[in-house]
Design a protein around this motif. Structure first.
Motif, mmCIF file in Angstrom:
data_model
loop_
_atom_site.group_PDB
_atom_site.id
_atom_site.type_symbol
_atom_site.label_atom_id
_atom_site.label_comp_id
_atom_site.label_asym_id
_atom_site.label_seq_id
_atom_site.Cartn_x
_atom_site.Cartn_y
_atom_site.Cartn_z
ATOM 1 N N ARG A 162 16.660 27.046 14.340
ATOM 2 C CA ARG A 162 15.265 26.906 13.923
ATOM 3 C C ARG A 162 15.213 26.195 12.586
ATOM 4 O O ARG A 162 16.102 26.368 11.754
ATOM 5 C CB ARG A 162 14.587 28.270 13.763
ATOM 6 N N ALA A 163 14.140 25.432 12.370
ATOM 7 C CA ALA A 163 13.927 24.809 11.066
ATOM 8 C C ALA A 163 12.435 24.632 10.835
ATOM 9 O O ALA A 163 11.666 24.444 11.791
ATOM 10 C CB ALA A 163 14.626 23.456 10.982
ATOM 11 N N THR A 164 12.028 24.689 9.578
ATOM 12 C CA THR A 164 10.619 24.507 9.219
ATOM 13 C C THR A 164 10.508 23.605 8.000
ATOM 14 O O THR A 164 11.473 23.381 7.271
ATOM 15 C CB THR A 164 9.928 25.852 8.899
ATOM 16 N N ALA A 165 9.314 23.111 7.781
ATOM 17 C CA ALA A 165 8.978 22.365 6.567
ATOM 18 C C ALA A 165 7.487 22.534 6.325
ATOM 19 O O ALA A 165 6.708 22.719 7.273
ATOM 20 C CB ALA A 165 9.333 20.889 6.710
ATOM 21 N N VAL A 166 7.095 22.479 5.063
ATOM 22 C CA VAL A 166 5.677 22.561 4.684
ATOM 23 C C VAL A 166 5.351 21.327 3.860
ATOM 24 O O VAL A 166 6.087 20.961 2.939
ATOM 25 C CB VAL A 166 5.371 23.836 3.890
ATOM 26 N N GLY A 167 4.260 20.660 4.215
ATOM 27 C CA GLY A 167 3.908 19.428 3.519
ATOM 28 C C GLY A 167 2.419 19.253 3.339
ATOM 29 O O GLY A 167 1.609 20.063 3.808
ATOM 30 N N ARG A 168 2.063 18.191 2.645
ATOM 31 C CA ARG A 168 0.663 17.827 2.495
ATOM 32 C C ARG A 168 0.154 17.204 3.793
ATOM 33 O O ARG A 168 0.880 16.449 4.446
ATOM 34 C CB ARG A 168 0.499 16.810 1.365
ATOM 35 N N VAL A 169 -1.072 17.519 4.158
ATOM 36 C CA VAL A 169 -1.700 16.816 5.284
ATOM 37 C C VAL A 169 -1.800 15.347 4.885
ATOM 38 O O VAL A 169 -2.363 15.011 3.842
ATOM 39 C CB VAL A 169 -3.087 17.407 5.603
ATOM 40 N N SER A 170 -1.220 14.480 5.702
ATOM 41 C CA SER A 170 -0.977 13.101 5.257
ATOM 42 C C SER A 170 -1.995 12.080 5.756
ATOM 43 O O SER A 170 -1.824 10.876 5.535
ATOM 44 C CB SER A 170 0.426 12.670 5.695
ATOM 45 N N GLU A 215 0.628 14.686 10.445
ATOM 46 C CA GLU A 215 1.719 15.671 10.447
ATOM 47 C C GLU A 215 3.124 15.106 10.588
ATOM 48 O O GLU A 215 4.105 15.818 10.355
ATOM 49 C CB GLU A 215 1.475 16.681 11.575
ATOM 50 N N ILE A 216 3.253 13.833 10.969
ATOM 51 C CA ILE A 216 4.575 13.271 11.241
ATOM 52 C C ILE A 216 5.552 13.441 10.068
ATOM 53 O O ILE A 216 6.713 13.826 10.276
ATOM 54 C CB ILE A 216 4.472 11.788 11.648
ATOM 55 N N PRO A 217 5.182 13.184 8.802
ATOM 56 C CA PRO A 217 6.173 13.347 7.722
ATOM 57 C C PRO A 217 6.752 14.761 7.654
ATOM 58 O O PRO A 217 7.958 14.939 7.429
ATOM 59 C CB PRO A 217 5.385 12.996 6.462
ATOM 60 N N THR A 218 5.906 15.763 7.844
ATOM 61 C CA THR A 218 6.388 17.143 7.770
ATOM 62 C C THR A 218 7.211 17.504 8.999
ATOM 63 O O THR A 218 8.225 18.204 8.898
ATOM 64 C CB THR A 218 5.198 18.109 7.605
ATOM 65 N N VAL A 219 6.810 17.025 10.164
ATOM 66 C CA VAL A 219 7.595 17.254 11.385
ATOM 67 C C VAL A 219 8.978 16.625 11.244
ATOM 68 O O VAL A 219 10.000 17.231 11.596
ATOM 69 C CB VAL A 219 6.862 16.692 12.620
ATOM 70 N N LEU A 220 9.043 15.404 10.727
ATOM 71 C CA LEU A 220 10.336 14.741 10.540
ATOM 72 C C LEU A 220 11.207 15.512 9.553
ATOM 73 O O LEU A 220 12.433 15.590 9.716
ATOM 74 C CB LEU A 220 10.134 13.306 10.065
ATOM 75 N N ALA A 221 10.582 16.092 8.527
ATOM 76 C CA ALA A 221 11.352 16.894 7.569
ATOM 77 C C ALA A 221 11.958 18.121 8.250
ATOM 78 O O ALA A 221 13.120 18.473 7.992
ATOM 79 C CB ALA A 221 10.459 17.321 6.407
ATOM 80 N N ALA A 222 11.195 18.778 9.119
ATOM 81 C CA ALA A 222 11.728 19.931 9.847
ATOM 82 C C ALA A 222 12.870 19.516 10.768
ATOM 83 O O ALA A 222 13.923 20.160 10.802
ATOM 84 C CB ALA A 222 10.609 20.609 10.643
ATOM 85 N N LEU A 223 12.691 18.433 11.504
ATOM 86 C CA LEU A 223 13.753 17.949 12.391
ATOM 87 C C LEU A 223 14.995 17.573 11.586
ATOM 88 O O LEU A 223 16.127 17.788 12.038
ATOM 89 C CB LEU A 223 13.258 16.747 13.193
ATOM 90 N N GLY A 224 14.792 17.012 10.402
ATOM 91 C CA GLY A 224 15.915 16.603 9.575
ATOM 92 C C GLY A 224 16.736 17.759 9.047
ATOM 93 O O GLY A 224 17.869 17.549 8.584
ATOM 94 N N ARG A 225 16.206 18.966 9.096
ATOM 95 C CA ARG A 225 16.929 20.147 8.627
ATOM 96 C C ARG A 225 17.759 20.805 9.726
ATOM 97 O O ARG A 225 18.425 21.820 9.476
ATOM 98 C CB ARG A 225 15.933 21.145 8.029
ATOM 99 N N LEU A 226 17.711 20.259 10.922
ATOM 100 C CA LEU A 226 18.507 20.801 12.021
ATOM 101 C C LEU A 226 19.932 20.266 11.954
ATOM 102 O O LEU A 226 20.152 19.080 11.723
ATOM 103 C CB LEU A 226 17.895 20.416 13.370
ATOM 104 N N ALA A 227 20.889 21.144 12.207
ATOM 105 C CA ALA A 227 22.279 20.708 12.346
ATOM 106 C C ALA A 227 22.585 20.347 13.793
ATOM 107 O O ALA A 227 23.417 19.485 14.067
ATOM 108 C CB ALA A 227 23.226 21.812 11.870
ATOM 109 N N ALA A 228 21.914 21.010 14.728
ATOM 110 C CA ALA A 228 22.149 20.778 16.151
ATOM 111 C C ALA A 228 21.472 19.498 16.618
ATOM 112 O O ALA A 228 20.464 19.063 16.042
ATOM 113 C CB ALA A 228 21.631 21.958 16.965
ATOM 114 N N ASP A 229 22.009 18.894 17.659
ATOM 115 C CA ASP A 229 21.370 17.751 18.319
ATOM 116 C C ASP A 229 20.073 18.251 18.961
ATOM 117 O O ASP A 229 20.122 19.171 19.784
ATOM 118 C CB ASP A 229 22.316 17.190 19.372
ATOM 119 N N PRO A 230 18.919 17.673 18.626
ATOM 120 C CA PRO A 230 17.664 18.174 19.218
ATOM 121 C C PRO A 230 17.570 17.962 20.726
ATOM 122 O O PRO A 230 16.854 18.702 21.405
ATOM 123 C CB PRO A 230 16.588 17.362 18.485
#
Length: 245
Positions: free
Chosen positions: A73-81, A93-108
């Motif tokens: 699991r991974a999360t991120a909190v950001g400004r509404v862009s 929401e894309i910048p914050t979603v990408l930040a959450a995905l970027g915190r994953l170690a596993a292949d999505p």
């Protein structure tokens, strides 16, 4: 609490966002069958908003596609862009979603978005946008109908009918539970519609919504609540410090 700020050069108005959307749409791949259901990983992506504080929390939850057990699991909190504009919600929401995905170690693996892909006025909803910018196969599984027409599918699990916009099939209304209202499936990127429907059914063994969506929805809400609680505590500390000075 680290807040993901709006990236430099991010579209600030509707015209700029439409231009970016059109450019990205040219990279969309719809001719690949996509990963086989029950193999590899599937990752649910969802967001929760607090409009008063202009915050969005994103969650990415990786499941084992065979067992549907949570891998990471991974999360991120950001400004509404971006402001609210129908058809351009991905830009919020894309910048914050990408930040959450970027915190994953596993292949999505396959991305499963709570939203649309080709079933979109310009055939480029969140699932397509996210698939193109990450390069990952993606599908959209939405809770509610959008800009298309469809006939009610049969009452049995697995029954479906076409989502039609401007005479074009852009997805399916798919019954994941007998006698329960359908979900709305559309191709995002690098997946065929038949395969997207197969994934959706496999990911929904007990409930109307896929397990990917259920996990990601709960996690992004939790992340937002924790972020707001931390912000309140920080504000109280600052108020107390100011009062004591």
């Amino acid at each position: 609490m680290k807040i993901i700020e709006i990236p430099e050069g991010w579209p600030a108005d509707e015209g700029a966002a439409l231009a970016v959307q059109e450019e990205l749409r040219g990279r969309l791949v719809t001719g690949e069958e996509g990963p086989e259901p029950g193999t590899g990983h599937v990752t649910g992506v969802d967001v929760a908003y607090d409009d008063e504080r202009d915050l969005v929390a994103a969650a990415a939850v990786v499941l084992d596609a065979r067992s549907l057990e949570v891998v990471e699991r991974a999360t991120a909190v950001g400004r509404v862009s971006f402001p609210y504009v129908p058809g351009l919600l991905a830009f919020r929401e894309i910048p914050t979603v990408l930040a959450a995905l970027g915190r994953l170690a596993a292949d999505p693996g396959l991305l499963v978005c709570d939203g649309y892909g080709l079933a979109h006025p310009r055939r480029f909803g969140l699932a397509s946008h996210l698939g193109v910018v990450t390069g990952l196969p993606s599908i959209g599984v939405a809770k509610n109908p959008f800009t298309f027409t469809y006939e009610q599918p049969g009452p049995e699990r697995g029954a479906f009918s076409a989502l039609v916009a401007d005479g074009e099939t852009v997805g399916r209304a798919l019954r994941t539970r007998a006698g329960v209202k359908p979900v709305y499936v559309s191709v995002g990127h690098r997946v065929w519609l038949d395969r997207a429907s197969e994934h959706t059914l496999r990911l929904s063994p007990r409930y109307r919504l896929p397990e990917t969506t259920r996990h990601a929805d709960a996690l992004c809400r939790q992340a937002l609540a924790e972020a707001l609680s931390a912000a309140d505590a920080e504000a109280e500390t600052k108020t107390g410090t100011a009062a004591s000075e």
